[in-house]
Design an enzyme around this catalytic site. Structure first.
Site, PDB file in Angstrom:
ATOM      1  N   LYS A  36      69.917  20.435  23.981  1.00  8.88           N
ATOM      2  CA  LYS A  36      69.860  19.093  23.833  1.00  8.88           C
ATOM      3  C   LYS A  36      69.814  18.327  22.284  1.00  8.88           C
ATOM      4  O   LYS A  36      68.791  19.094  21.780  1.00  8.88           O
ATOM      5  CB  LYS A  36      68.340  18.573  24.605  1.00  8.88           C
ATOM      6  CG  LYS A  36      68.427  17.060  24.667  1.00  8.88           C
ATOM      7  CD  LYS A  36      67.006  16.691  25.139  1.00  8.88           C
ATOM      8  CE  LYS A  36      65.785  16.814  24.517  1.00  8.88           C
ATOM      9  NZ  LYS A  36      65.637  15.779  23.575  1.00  8.88           N
ATOM     10  N   ASP A  63      71.024  13.263  23.984  1.00  7.97           N
ATOM     11  CA  ASP A  63      69.932  12.314  24.315  1.00  7.97           C
ATOM     12  C   ASP A  63      69.551  11.284  23.247  1.00  7.97           C
ATOM     13  O   ASP A  63      68.581  11.382  22.520  1.00  7.97           O
ATOM     14  CB  ASP A  63      68.717  13.326  24.813  1.00  7.97           C
ATOM     15  CG  ASP A  63      67.353  12.618  25.041  1.00  7.97           C
ATOM     16  OD1 ASP A  63      67.924  11.590  25.798  1.00  7.97           O
ATOM     17  OD2 ASP A  63      66.468  12.998  25.122  1.00  7.97           O
ATOM     18  N   LEU A  64      70.336  10.116  23.417  1.00  8.59           N
ATOM     19  CA  LEU A  64      70.086   9.270  22.303  1.00  8.59           C
ATOM     20  C   LEU A  64      69.517   7.934  23.043  1.00  8.59           C
ATOM     21  O   LEU A  64      69.234   6.844  22.366  1.00  8.59           O
ATOM     22  CB  LEU A  64      71.390   8.738  21.609  1.00  8.59           C
ATOM     23  CG  LEU A  64      72.034   9.912  20.929  1.00  8.59           C
ATOM     24  CD1 LEU A  64      73.409   9.412  20.110  1.00  8.59           C
ATOM     25  CD2 LEU A  64      71.126  10.430  19.761  1.00  8.59           C
ATOM     26  N   LYS A  65      69.438   7.871  24.263  1.00  9.79           N
ATOM     27  CA  LYS A  65      68.759   6.740  25.192  1.00  9.79           C
ATOM     28  C   LYS A  65      69.255   5.553  24.766  1.00  9.79           C
ATOM     29  O   LYS A  65      68.590   4.375  24.113  1.00  9.79           O
ATOM     30  CB  LYS A  65      67.061   6.860  24.936  1.00  9.79           C
ATOM     31  CG  LYS A  65      66.549   8.292  25.061  1.00  9.79           C
ATOM     32  CD  LYS A  65      65.070   8.415  25.038  1.00  9.79           C
ATOM     33  CE  LYS A  65      64.446   9.489  25.594  1.00  9.79           C
ATOM     34  NZ  LYS A  65      64.959  10.767  24.655  1.00  9.79           N
ATOM     35  N   ASP A  68      70.868  -1.533  24.071  1.00  6.39           N
ATOM     36  CA  ASP A  68      71.021  -2.455  23.531  1.00  6.39           C
ATOM     37  C   ASP A  68      71.964  -3.424  24.105  1.00  6.39           C
ATOM     38  O   ASP A  68      71.887  -3.109  25.222  1.00  6.39           O
ATOM     39  CB  ASP A  68      72.048  -1.897  22.067  1.00  6.39           C
ATOM     40  CG  ASP A  68      71.683  -2.652  20.802  1.00  6.39           C
ATOM     41  OD1 ASP A  68      71.815  -3.942  21.069  1.00  6.39           O
ATOM     42  OD2 ASP A  68      71.860  -2.002  19.935  1.00  6.39           O
ATOM     43  N   ILE A  69      72.468  -4.361  23.555  1.00  5.39           N
ATOM     44  CA  ILE A  69      73.368  -5.203  24.254  1.00  5.39           C
ATOM     45  C   ILE A  69      74.518  -4.618  24.849  1.00  5.39           C
ATOM     46  O   ILE A  69      74.988  -3.331  24.313  1.00  5.39           O
ATOM     47  CB  ILE A  69      73.863  -6.427  23.181  1.00  5.39           C
ATOM     48  CG1 ILE A  69      74.867  -5.872  22.332  1.00  5.39           C
ATOM     49  CG2 ILE A  69      72.712  -7.286  22.908  1.00  5.39           C
ATOM     50  CD1 ILE A  69      75.418  -7.214  21.418  1.00  5.39           C
ATOM     51  N   GLN A  72      77.552  -3.232  22.496  1.00  7.04           N
ATOM     52  CA  GLN A  72      77.017  -2.058  21.448  1.00  7.04           C
ATOM     53  C   GLN A  72      77.015  -0.676  22.436  1.00  7.04           C
ATOM     54  O   GLN A  72      77.341   0.314  21.806  1.00  7.04           O
ATOM     55  CB  GLN A  72      75.564  -2.163  21.187  1.00  7.04           C
ATOM     56  CG  GLN A  72      75.823  -3.499  19.877  1.00  7.04           C
ATOM     57  CD  GLN A  72      76.557  -3.012  18.602  1.00  7.04           C
ATOM     58  OE1 GLN A  72      77.041  -1.831  18.212  1.00  7.04           O
ATOM     59  NE2 GLN A  72      77.010  -3.939  17.757  1.00  7.04           N
ATOM     60  N   THR A 126      58.329  10.694  29.915  1.00  5.69           N
ATOM     61  CA  THR A 126      57.267  11.775  30.249  1.00  5.69           C
ATOM     62  C   THR A 126      55.972  11.692  29.342  1.00  5.69           C
ATOM     63  O   THR A 126      54.962  12.071  29.796  1.00  5.69           O
ATOM     64  CB  THR A 126      57.917  13.145  30.332  1.00  5.69           C
ATOM     65  OG1 THR A 126      58.632  13.396  29.069  1.00  5.69           O
ATOM     66  CG2 THR A 126      58.786  13.348  31.370  1.00  5.69           C
ATOM     67  N   ARG A 187      56.592  22.633  31.123  1.00  2.81           N
ATOM     68  CA  ARG A 187      55.795  23.569  30.474  1.00  2.81           C
ATOM     69  C   ARG A 187      55.662  24.837  31.053  1.00  2.81           C
ATOM     70  O   ARG A 187      54.913  24.646  32.125  1.00  2.81           O
ATOM     71  CB  ARG A 187      54.600  23.071  29.764  1.00  2.81           C
ATOM     72  CG  ARG A 187      54.663  21.859  28.937  1.00  2.81           C
ATOM     73  CD  ARG A 187      55.313  22.266  27.387  1.00  2.81           C
ATOM     74  NE  ARG A 187      55.257  21.257  26.471  1.00  2.81           N
ATOM     75  CZ  ARG A 187      56.203  20.530  26.222  1.00  2.81           C
ATOM     76  NH1 ARG A 187      57.353  20.775  26.740  1.00  2.81           N
ATOM     77  NH2 ARG A 187      56.227  19.719  25.324  1.00  2.81           N
ATOM     78  N   GLN A 196      53.428  15.403  25.826  1.00  2.00           N
ATOM     79  CA  GLN A 196      53.602  15.177  27.117  1.00  2.00           C
ATOM     80  C   GLN A 196      52.547  14.821  28.249  1.00  2.00           C
ATOM     81  O   GLN A 196      51.282  15.591  27.838  1.00  2.00           O
ATOM     82  CB  GLN A 196      54.639  16.213  27.726  1.00  2.00           C
ATOM     83  CG  GLN A 196      55.712  16.922  26.883  1.00  2.00           C
ATOM     84  CD  GLN A 196      56.617  15.580  27.095  1.00  2.00           C
ATOM     85  OE1 GLN A 196      56.829  14.634  27.855  1.00  2.00           O
ATOM     86  NE2 GLN A 196      58.048  15.907  26.300  1.00  2.00           N
ATOM     87  N   ARG A 217      59.643  22.772  22.520  1.00  2.00           N
ATOM     88  CA  ARG A 217      58.852  23.762  21.782  1.00  2.00           C
ATOM     89  C   ARG A 217      58.458  24.808  22.345  1.00  2.00           C
ATOM     90  O   ARG A 217      58.223  25.772  21.503  1.00  2.00           O
ATOM     91  CB  ARG A 217      57.824  22.699  21.290  1.00  2.00           C
ATOM     92  CG  ARG A 217      58.252  21.585  20.428  1.00  2.00           C
ATOM     93  CD  ARG A 217      56.922  20.597  20.205  1.00  2.00           C
ATOM     94  NE  ARG A 217      57.019  19.545  21.245  1.00  2.00           N
ATOM     95  CZ  ARG A 217      56.588  18.244  21.261  1.00  2.00           C
ATOM     96  NH1 ARG A 217      55.785  17.775  20.225  1.00  2.00           N
ATOM     97  NH2 ARG A 217      56.856  17.461  22.545  1.00  2.00           N
TER      98      ARG A 217
END
Length: 241
Positions: A36, A63-65, A68-69, A72, A126, A187, A196, A217
């Site tokens: 990711k 994973d840029l989430k 925007d309008i 875009q 999360t 985890r 988290q 992590r």
């Protein structure tokens, strides 16, 4: 769970600088199949980091989430898909028009690349608790809000959702048998929670309904990332024992 299936369903989050990212990728090559790329790494390196991971044989969850309008988001989805991402995320809160635009951008890229990346909508992060939702003016319980956003996403061409393991079972009924339910906040037993709040172990996440889990992590921060990754695969393979 079969070993090959387990490797296809565990996504390792690489949230660091380029040098360490490439080092981790080279260590995990031949073990992990998914990486990711989040904002930290992508904003520093751009599309080239996706291509470098793809050249090493990995599938990439970008994973840029997007949020925007619609215009875009459509352009961002097209550009990100052209970089080679196999899976991309978009915020569910951005409206049906924005979600539909994301799908359109991904489809435009597919006219060039020959294949469309799958898309998942963020429901409730999360890291957020019920108090966090209330703080931003959302009074609905987390499961209710996640359900609402998941249904909006599916109605507008999104392939699945990102949610905590705690909502995975309910999300499975919304997205259907073939829909994606990607769960961060995973985890291994005894691992630190970090930032988290709604977490589960790898095996419990899949039992709840996840199609993929995202682990960062506990793997990348381990003394031996390969051993940490393989321990998760072993846990998943033992699920049916």
């Amino acid at each position: 769970m079969l070993e090959s299936l387990a490797r296809d369903r565990v996504i390792v989050a690489i949230d660091c600088g380029r040098d360490r990212a490439i080092e981790l990728a080279d260590e995990l090559k031949g073990h992990a199949r998914w990486l990711k790329v989040g904002m930290t790494l992508y904003y520093a390196e751009g599309p080239s980091i996706v291509r470098e991971f793809k050249e090493r044989g990995f599938k990439v969850f970008l994973d840029l989430k997007f949020y925007d309008i619609p215009h875009q988001v459509r352009g961002a989805a097209r550009s990100a898909a052209l970089a080679g991402a196999d899976l991309m995320s978009v915020h569910g809160m951005g409206s049906g028009a924005m979600l539909a635009a994301c799908r359109e951008g991904a489809e435009e890229a597919a006219e060039v690349t020959g294949s469309r990346p799958q898309l998942v909508a963020i429901t409730v992060l999360t890291s957020m608790s019920q108090d966090s939702l209330t703080e931003i003016g959302i009074d609905s319980p987390i499961p209710v809000e996640a359900d609402r956003l998941a249904r909006l996403a599916r109605e507008n061409g999104i392939d699945g959702v990102v949610c905590s393991p705690q909502e995975a079972g309910a999300m499975r009924s919304v997205v259907g048998e073939d829909g994606l339910v990607v769960t961060p906040g995973v985890r291994p037993a005894g691992a630190a929670l970090g930032d988290q709040t709604r977490v589960a172990t790898p095996s419990s996440a899949f039992k709840a309904g996840s199609s993929h889990i995202v682990v960062g992590r506990p793997i990348t921060g381990a003394e031996n990332p390969v051993d940490a990754y393989e321990a998760i695969i072993a846990e998943l393979c033992a699920m049916d024992d």
